[in-house]
Design an enzyme around this catalytic site. Sequence first.
Site, PDB file in Angstrom:
ATOM      1  N   ASP A  65     -26.495 -22.488 -63.391  1.00 12.98           N
ATOM      2  CA  ASP A  65     -27.620 -22.033 -64.210  1.00 12.98           C
ATOM      3  C   ASP A  65     -27.694 -20.507 -64.201  1.00 12.98           C
ATOM      4  O   ASP A  65     -28.546 -19.913 -64.874  1.00 12.98           O
ATOM      5  CB  ASP A  65     -28.940 -22.691 -63.786  1.00 12.98           C
ATOM      6  CG  ASP A  65     -29.376 -22.309 -62.378  1.00 12.98           C
ATOM      7  OD1 ASP A  65     -28.583 -21.676 -61.655  1.00 12.98           O
ATOM      8  OD2 ASP A  65     -30.516 -22.645 -62.001  1.00 12.98           O
ATOM      9  N   SER A  66     -26.774 -19.863 -63.463  1.00  9.78           N
ATOM     10  CA  SER A  66     -26.576 -18.407 -63.595  1.00  9.78           C
ATOM     11  C   SER A  66     -26.268 -18.073 -65.053  1.00  9.78           C
ATOM     12  O   SER A  66     -26.389 -16.918 -65.477  1.00  9.78           O
ATOM     13  CB  SER A  66     -25.441 -17.936 -62.680  1.00  9.78           C
ATOM     14  OG  SER A  66     -24.300 -18.761 -62.830  1.00  9.78           O
ATOM     15  N   GLU A 136     -30.851 -27.326 -55.951  1.00  8.90           N
ATOM     16  CA  GLU A 136     -31.246 -26.391 -54.897  1.00  8.90           C
ATOM     17  C   GLU A 136     -32.326 -26.992 -53.994  1.00  8.90           C
ATOM     18  O   GLU A 136     -33.190 -27.725 -54.479  1.00  8.90           O
ATOM     19  CB  GLU A 136     -31.799 -25.103 -55.531  1.00  8.90           C
ATOM     20  CG  GLU A 136     -30.781 -24.365 -56.379  1.00  8.90           C
ATOM     21  CD  GLU A 136     -31.348 -23.089 -57.011  1.00  8.90           C
ATOM     22  OE1 GLU A 136     -32.501 -22.719 -56.691  1.00  8.90           O
ATOM     23  OE2 GLU A 136     -30.630 -22.481 -57.820  1.00  8.90           O
ATOM     24  N   GLU A 203     -25.736 -19.825 -49.827  1.00  9.16           N
ATOM     25  CA  GLU A 203     -25.778 -18.548 -50.552  1.00  9.16           C
ATOM     26  C   GLU A 203     -26.544 -17.493 -49.766  1.00  9.16           C
ATOM     27  O   GLU A 203     -27.684 -17.719 -49.339  1.00  9.16           O
ATOM     28  CB  GLU A 203     -26.429 -18.749 -51.932  1.00  9.16           C
ATOM     29  CG  GLU A 203     -26.559 -17.435 -52.704  1.00  9.16           C
ATOM     30  CD  GLU A 203     -26.834 -17.593 -54.189  1.00  9.16           C
ATOM     31  OE1 GLU A 203     -26.834 -18.731 -54.691  1.00  9.16           O
ATOM     32  OE2 GLU A 203     -27.052 -16.549 -54.841  1.00  9.16           O
TER      33      GLU A 203
HETATM   34  O1  KIV Z   1     -25.809 -20.846 -60.766  1.00 13.26           O
HETATM   35  C1  KIV Z   1     -24.826 -20.483 -60.098  1.00 13.26           C
HETATM   36  O2  KIV Z   1     -23.878 -19.867 -60.580  1.00 13.26           O
HETATM   37  C2  KIV Z   1     -24.846 -20.808 -58.685  1.00 13.26           C
HETATM   38  C3  KIV Z   1     -23.824 -20.158 -57.811  1.00 13.26           C
HETATM   39  C4  KIV Z   1     -24.295 -18.804 -57.490  1.00 13.26           C
HETATM   40  C5  KIV Z   1     -23.530 -20.946 -56.605  1.00 13.26           C
HETATM   41  O3  KIV Z   1     -25.673 -21.555 -58.246  1.00 13.26           O
END
Ligand code: KIV
Length: 307
Positions: A65-66, A136, A203
């Site tokens: 979700d980044s 998460e 993380e």
């Molecule tokens: O959303 C993402 O890219 C992530 C990574 C940073 C592990 O959760």
Amino acid sequence: MSTSPVQTKPMNTDSGPSPRRKKVTTLRLKEKKARGEIISMLTAYDYPTALALDQAGVDAILVGDSLGMVVLGYENTLPVTMEDMLHHCRAVARGAKYPLLVGDMPFLSYQVSVQEAVRNAGRFLQEAGMDAVKLEGGRERVDAIRAIVGAGIPVMGHLGLTPQSVNQFGGFRPQAREAAAAHRLYEDALLLQEAGCFSIVLESVPTRLARWISARLEIPTIGIGAGPGCDGQVLVTHDLLGLFERFTPRFVKKYADFHGQMQQAFQAYLAEIKAGIFPGPEHSIDMPDEEWAAFLAALGDDSQAGE
Ligand code: KIV
């Protein structure tokens, strides 16, 4: 609109590094941990990146979700929706054939109720070609994880700096640097393993803690900003490529300067179209003389315009 897994599955070519490559499964990741082999994971949000990662031989692709920050330009990951995620997961699934594909569950897609969590997790597999989901959180997510795993959907956990809780943390800051928080994180990791997670992302946590936890879990840990003691490593691909300029976490290593290269390419294009260098004859489409003459004659035009 519904998109079946049949439509999303690979349009990829078979040009990976080894012709004997097999599809990576959650079991393969566990076997890699047992053999002490490092697990590689990177993010992708589109078809060409998925194709390139697949051909490079990466074990797992996370459609993170980044996406919200590095592709859609949001301040954080909170505005990302299920529809955003499914759209980008489908593109990745069309490009990647061998890596394990993990879809990241967005904010509020699994926190409201266990039922909604299972339904939304299932959509990643049923509609978007993913093999697993990531979500998460620690002890507060155990019920949802159990139910999703119970529905036959592999779950990757995510502990430490969990970006969907950025407002609770007061910013993107390292986690578990105090003994009590480190202890809580270890307990959460054990609970997630017990609930059925096949792997856990750690993380932005201290290197020594990540190593210590990794050595005590049966399932593999994948670190980002957690040092070299994890069973695998993940980065946001846009950070690694130098494509996302807004901010770069300390734990990122830039392996390229794609933003700089994009700037150069765009400026060269602007200069060439202004100077009439592009498009040249090699980029242009010819028309036979007799067809051109016939075209003009039919219109009674003898100006030779277009020459
Ligand atoms: O959303 C993402 O890219 C992530 C990574 C940073 C592990 O959760």
